[in-house]
Design a protein around this motif. Structure first.
Motif, PDB file in Angstrom:
ATOM      1  N   ASN A   1      32.000  46.061  44.787  1.00 25.23           N
ATOM      2  CA  ASN A   1      33.319  46.446  44.300  1.00 25.23           C
ATOM      3  C   ASN A   1      33.480  45.822  42.926  1.00 25.23           C
ATOM      4  OD1 ASN A   1      33.871  47.631  46.781  1.00 25.23           O
ATOM      5  ND2 ASN A   1      34.831  45.801  47.585  1.00 25.23           N
ATOM      6  N   LEU A   2      33.945  46.589  41.960  1.00 29.10           N
ATOM      7  CA  LEU A   2      34.142  46.018  40.634  1.00 29.10           C
ATOM      8  C   LEU A   2      35.226  44.957  40.654  1.00 29.10           C
ATOM      9  CD1 LEU A   2      32.348  48.361  39.594  1.00 29.10           C
ATOM     10  CD2 LEU A   2      33.870  48.442  37.637  1.00 29.10           C
ATOM     11  N   PRO A   3      35.041  43.887  39.881  1.00 26.65           N
ATOM     12  CA  PRO A   3      36.120  42.919  39.721  1.00 26.65           C
ATOM     13  C   PRO A   3      37.335  43.611  39.108  1.00 26.65           C
ATOM     14  CG  PRO A   3      34.056  42.095  38.796  1.00 26.65           C
ATOM     15  CD  PRO A   3      33.852  43.538  39.130  1.00 26.65           C
ATOM     16  N   THR A   4      38.512  43.056  39.343  1.00 24.60           N
ATOM     17  CA  THR A   4      39.738  43.708  38.874  1.00 24.60           C
ATOM     18  C   THR A   4      40.448  42.937  37.757  1.00 24.60           C
ATOM     19  OG1 THR A   4      40.990  42.673  40.651  1.00 24.60           O
ATOM     20  CG2 THR A   4      40.118  44.883  41.071  1.00 24.60           C
ATOM     21  N   THR A   5      39.797  41.916  37.234  1.00 26.25           N
ATOM     22  CA  THR A   5      40.361  41.195  36.087  1.00 26.25           C
ATOM     23  C   THR A   5      39.264  40.966  35.056  1.00 26.25           C
ATOM     24  OG1 THR A   5      39.889  38.997  36.976  1.00 26.25           O
ATOM     25  CG2 THR A   5      42.036  39.978  37.553  1.00 26.25           C
ATOM     26  N   THR A   6      39.666  40.843  33.818  1.00 20.05           N
ATOM     27  CA  THR A   6      38.685  40.604  32.754  1.00 20.05           C
ATOM     28  C   THR A   6      37.970  39.267  32.930  1.00 20.05           C
ATOM     29  OG1 THR A   6      38.344  40.527  30.364  1.00 20.05           O
ATOM     30  CG2 THR A   6      40.449  39.706  31.175  1.00 20.05           C
ATOM     31  N   GLY A   7      38.653  38.277  33.475  1.00 18.03           N
ATOM     32  CA  GLY A   7      38.031  36.972  33.677  1.00 18.03           C
ATOM     33  C   GLY A   7      36.931  36.982  34.714  1.00 18.03           C
ATOM     34  N   ALA A   8      36.969  37.945  35.629  1.00 19.50           N
ATOM     35  CA  ALA A   8      35.955  38.052  36.682  1.00 19.50           C
ATOM     36  C   ALA A   8      34.944  39.167  36.401  1.00 19.50           C
ATOM     37  CB  ALA A   8      36.636  38.311  38.022  1.00 19.50           C
ATOM     38  N   ALA A   9      35.025  39.789  35.229  1.00 19.33           N
ATOM     39  CA  ALA A   9      34.158  40.919  34.894  1.00 19.33           C
ATOM     40  C   ALA A   9      32.684  40.577  35.116  1.00 19.33           C
ATOM     41  CB  ALA A   9      34.388  41.343  33.449  1.00 19.33           C
ATOM     42  N   THR A  10      31.882  41.593  35.431  1.00 16.76           N
ATOM     43  CA  THR A  10      30.462  41.402  35.736  1.00 16.76           C
ATOM     44  C   THR A  10      29.579  42.136  34.731  1.00 16.76           C
ATOM     45  OG1 THR A  10      28.730  41.695  37.397  1.00 16.76           O
ATOM     46  CG2 THR A  10      30.484  43.343  37.385  1.00 16.76           C
TER      47      THR A  10
END
Length: 92
Positions: A11-20
């Protein structure tokens, strides 16, 4: 073309700080498992500057090309993604 799967889908992260970065992927296969549209954004680093974004319609599958050092997140965890590559189709 044939898609070569190089990692597990997440599942894609939902915040820029957790981006992959999807393990420094340069090609990422995305699927929107929702019926609603969602925004997918590429940034230069977690919590970094936006590179670009796109709307992924409900049920859509898309393959994006990015720089290996760039990161991806979405506005919903219902967008999933995985690192992929391409191979030439073999003729029988």
């Amino acid at each position: 073309m044939t898609t070569k799967i190089l990692a597990d889908e997440i599942n894609l992260p939902t915040t820029t700080g957790a981006a992959t970065s999807f393990g420094s992927a340069t090609v990422v296969r995305l699927v929107n498992t929702d019926t609603a549209k969602h925004i997918v954004t590429i940034v230069d680093a977690p919590s970094g500057t936006g590179i670009g974004s796109m709307t992924l319609p409900g049920g859509a599958v898309e393959q994006i090309v990015k720089t290996a050092s760039h990161y991806v997140f979405a506005d919903s965890a219902l967008v999933r993604g995985t690192k992929v590559g391409f191979t030439k189709d073999r003729k029988s």
